[in-house]
Design a protein around this motif. Structure first.
Motif, PDB file in Angstrom:
ATOM      1  N   ASP A  73      12.242  -4.605  -4.648  1.00 30.86           N
ATOM      2  CA  ASP A  73      12.813  -5.904  -5.021  1.00 30.86           C
ATOM      3  C   ASP A  73      11.821  -7.037  -4.795  1.00 30.86           C
ATOM      4  N   ALA A  74      11.112  -6.988  -3.666  1.00 30.68           N
ATOM      5  CA  ALA A  74      10.129  -8.039  -3.371  1.00 30.68           C
ATOM      6  C   ALA A  74       8.972  -7.997  -4.364  1.00 30.68           C
ATOM      7  N   LEU A  75       8.504  -6.798  -4.718  1.00 27.57           N
ATOM      8  CA  LEU A  75       7.418  -6.669  -5.682  1.00 27.57           C
ATOM      9  C   LEU A  75       7.839  -7.202  -7.051  1.00 27.57           C
ATOM     10  N   GLU A  76       9.077  -6.886  -7.462  1.00 22.59           N
ATOM     11  CA  GLU A  76       9.559  -7.363  -8.760  1.00 22.59           C
ATOM     12  C   GLU A  76       9.679  -8.882  -8.772  1.00 22.59           C
ATOM     13  N   ALA A  77      10.230  -9.443  -7.694  1.00 26.15           N
ATOM     14  CA  ALA A  77      10.380 -10.897  -7.619  1.00 26.15           C
ATOM     15  C   ALA A  77       9.032 -11.607  -7.619  1.00 26.15           C
ATOM     16  N   ALA A  78       8.023 -10.974  -7.008  1.00 27.49           N
ATOM     17  CA  ALA A  78       6.685 -11.565  -6.923  1.00 27.49           C
ATOM     18  C   ALA A  78       5.843 -11.285  -8.164  1.00 27.49           C
ATOM     19  N   ASP A  79       6.347 -10.416  -9.063  1.00 31.63           N
ATOM     20  CA  ASP A  79       5.643 -10.038 -10.289  1.00 31.63           C
ATOM     21  C   ASP A  79       4.371  -9.238  -9.988  1.00 31.63           C
ATOM     22  N   TYR A  80       4.431  -8.424  -8.940  1.00 33.47           N
ATOM     23  CA  TYR A  80       3.314  -7.535  -8.598  1.00 33.47           C
ATOM     24  C   TYR A  80       3.602  -6.135  -9.122  1.00 33.47           C
ATOM     25  N   GLU A  81       2.563  -5.429  -9.533  1.00 35.28           N
ATOM     26  CA  GLU A  81       2.687  -4.057  -9.996  1.00 35.28           C
ATOM     27  C   GLU A  81       1.860  -3.127  -9.120  1.00 35.28           C
ATOM     28  N   GLU A  82       2.350  -1.896  -8.967  1.00 34.02           N
ATOM     29  CA  GLU A  82       1.623  -0.915  -8.173  1.00 34.02           C
ATOM     30  C   GLU A  82       0.291  -0.580  -8.820  1.00 34.02           C
ATOM     31  N   ASN A  83      -0.768  -0.639  -8.030  1.00 35.39           N
ATOM     32  CA  ASN A  83      -2.107  -0.312  -8.514  1.00 35.39           C
ATOM     33  C   ASN A  83      -2.504   1.097  -8.108  1.00 35.39           C
ATOM     34  N   ALA A  84      -2.269   1.440  -6.846  1.00 34.43           N
ATOM     35  CA  ALA A  84      -2.612   2.782  -6.357  1.00 34.43           C
ATOM     36  C   ALA A  84      -1.884   3.052  -5.052  1.00 34.43           C
ATOM     37  N   VAL A  85      -1.493   4.317  -4.859  1.00 33.60           N
ATOM     38  CA  VAL A  85      -0.967   4.793  -3.582  1.00 33.60           C
ATOM     39  C   VAL A  85      -1.805   6.006  -3.218  1.00 33.60           C
ATOM     40  N   GLU A  86      -2.577   5.885  -2.131  1.00 35.30           N
ATOM     41  CA  GLU A  86      -3.573   6.905  -1.809  1.00 35.30           C
ATOM     42  C   GLU A  86      -3.449   7.369  -0.368  1.00 35.30           C
ATOM     43  N   GLN A  87      -3.795   8.631  -0.150  1.00 31.90           N
ATOM     44  CA  GLN A  87      -3.984   9.165   1.189  1.00 31.90           C
ATOM     45  C   GLN A  87      -5.463   9.476   1.384  1.00 31.90           C
ATOM     46  N   GLU A  88      -5.993   9.059   2.527  1.00 35.40           N
ATOM     47  CA  GLU A  88      -7.385   9.307   2.854  1.00 35.40           C
ATOM     48  C   GLU A  88      -7.469   9.901   4.256  1.00 35.40           C
ATOM     49  N   THR A  89      -8.544  10.621   4.519  1.00 30.47           N
ATOM     50  CA  THR A  89      -8.752  11.200   5.855  1.00 30.47           C
ATOM     51  C   THR A  89      -9.936  10.527   6.527  1.00 30.47           C
ATOM     52  N   ILE A  90      -9.707  10.028   7.721  1.00 32.31           N
ATOM     53  CA  ILE A  90     -10.754   9.438   8.541  1.00 32.31           C
ATOM     54  C   ILE A  90     -11.147  10.457   9.603  1.00 32.31           C
ATOM     55  N   GLU A  91     -12.415  10.769   9.689  1.00 33.75           N
ATOM     56  CA  GLU A  91     -12.913  11.680  10.719  1.00 33.75           C
ATOM     57  C   GLU A  91     -13.670  10.866  11.761  1.00 33.75           C
ATOM     58  N   GLU A  92     -13.253  11.031  12.999  1.00 35.93           N
ATOM     59  CA  GLU A  92     -13.813  10.214  14.087  1.00 35.93           C
ATOM     60  C   GLU A  92     -14.138  11.107  15.277  1.00 35.93           C
ATOM     61  N   SER A  93     -15.297  10.907  15.881  1.00 35.67           N
ATOM     62  CA  SER A  93     -15.630  11.573  17.137  1.00 35.67           C
ATOM     63  C   SER A  93     -15.290  10.627  18.278  1.00 35.67           C
ATOM     64  N   VAL A  94     -14.558  11.140  19.260  1.00 32.66           N
ATOM     65  CA  VAL A  94     -14.128  10.296  20.372  1.00 32.66           C
ATOM     66  C   VAL A  94     -14.544  10.944  21.681  1.00 32.66           C
ATOM     67  N   ASP A  95     -14.625  10.117  22.715  1.00 30.98           N
ATOM     68  CA  ASP A  95     -15.001  10.592  24.039  1.00 30.98           C
ATOM     69  C   ASP A  95     -13.746  10.767  24.873  1.00 30.98           C
ATOM     70  N   ALA A  96     -13.316  11.992  25.056  1.00 29.91           N
ATOM     71  CA  ALA A  96     -12.142  12.302  25.882  1.00 29.91           C
ATOM     72  C   ALA A  96     -12.595  12.996  27.165  1.00 29.91           C
ATOM     73  N   GLY A  97     -13.625  12.433  27.805  1.00 31.62           N
ATOM     74  CA  GLY A  97     -14.294  13.109  28.918  1.00 31.62           C
ATOM     75  C   GLY A  97     -15.445  13.919  28.368  1.00 31.62           C
ATOM     76  N   VAL A  98     -15.162  14.660  27.295  1.00 29.57           N
ATOM     77  CA  VAL A  98     -16.188  15.310  26.477  1.00 29.57           C
ATOM     78  C   VAL A  98     -15.899  14.907  25.035  1.00 29.57           C
ATOM     79  N   GLU A  99     -16.889  15.067  24.165  1.00 30.38           N
ATOM     80  CA  GLU A  99     -16.705  14.626  22.790  1.00 30.38           C
ATOM     81  C   GLU A  99     -15.735  15.532  22.046  1.00 30.38           C
ATOM     82  N   ARG A 100     -14.774  14.915  21.350  1.00 34.95           N
ATOM     83  CA  ARG A 100     -13.789  15.628  20.558  1.00 34.95           C
ATOM     84  C   ARG A 100     -13.652  14.947  19.195  1.00 34.95           C
ATOM     85  N   ASP A 101     -13.162  15.712  18.207  1.00 33.43           N
ATOM     86  CA  ASP A 101     -13.004  15.188  16.851  1.00 33.43           C
ATOM     87  C   ASP A 101     -11.534  14.893  16.564  1.00 33.43           C
ATOM     88  N   VAL A 102     -11.302  13.781  15.836  1.00 37.59           N
ATOM     89  CA  VAL A 102      -9.970  13.399  15.388  1.00 37.59           C
ATOM     90  C   VAL A 102     -10.015  13.251  13.877  1.00 37.59           C
TER      91      VAL A 102
END
Length: 219
Positions: A46-75
């Motif tokens: 309803d808000a998008l219609e009232a504002a006259d906005y249209e969907e451009n893209a809906v995407e899923q992406e994966t972020i890979e991060e190395s973190v320090d949890a005492g030793v290095e681990r991947d997320v």
């Protein structure tokens, strides 16, 4: 550690609980990454219609991060990005001149420590990181400087919104633009909401605010 992990990842039944335990153990032993996924956030239809906005893209992406949890681990974090655009007429020219983006990233916590890749970023740094989500037609937004901050009620709580001003090109002509951004934690995710519009179209600032206030999470 396992209790925190269960709050972060959705699972049901005995099979899901076993998978969580195995995943957490693999992460703790360094035998595999910690895999988590965000829930999608988006303005209401309803808000998008009232504002006259249209969907451009809906995407899923994966972020890979190395973190320090005492030793290095991947997320590995699965991120949702929903973007919307609005056609405008400006100085006699028509084109995609306004944009809105809703981004959700898992707010990963293990043993009381946050491994969210954007958790410590300021709103200005978030704009730099995600500017590709709200820049239109290949035109970059440059010279961003902070102008003001104000509060909005979003998802049942008061949120701080920062407004930046900058420059971009619209159909070949340089114009001034405003960019509004807010970021906050909600239901186990970190949300980033961004809207951009030509500074001369002052009424569009209220439109962006209405889109932000309408956002639902999870969708």
């Amino acid at each position: 550690m396992m209790t925190t992990f269960r709050r972060t990842v959705l699972a049901s039944g005995a099979t899901g609980a076993l998978a969580l335990a195995a995943g957490c153990l693999d992460f703790a032993l360094g035998n595999g990454p910690l895999e988590v996924a965000a829930e999608r956030a988006a303005p209401t239809d309803d808000a998008l219609e009232a504002a006259d906005y249209e969907e451009n893209a809906v995407e899923q992406e994966t972020i890979e991060e190395s973190v320090d949890a005492g030793v290095e681990r991947d997320v590995e974090a699965t991120v949702w990005a929903s973007t919307y655009t609005k056609e405008i007429e400006y100085r006699g020219v028509e084109g995609e001149g306004c944009a809105f983006a809703a981004i959700s990233i898992p707010d990963v916590s293990v043993a009381g420590r946050s491994f969210n890749p954007i958790g410590e970023l300021s709103n200005e740094e978030l704009l730099s990181k995600y500017r590709g989500k709200f820049e239109r037609g290949g035109a970059s937004i440059e010279n961003l400087t902070h102008r003001e901050s104000f509060g909005l009620e979003i998802l049942g709580d008061g949120r701080s919104v920062d407004v930046f001003e900058g420059t971009t090109t619209f159909e070949g002509a340089e114009i001034d633009v405003d960019v509004a951004v807010t970021s906050f934690a909600h239901e186990g995710d970190r949300l980033v909401l961004v809207g951009s519009y030509p500074a001369a179209l002052a009424a569009e600032s209220a439109t962006i605010e209405e889109l932000m206030e309408s956002v639902e999470h999870p969708v």
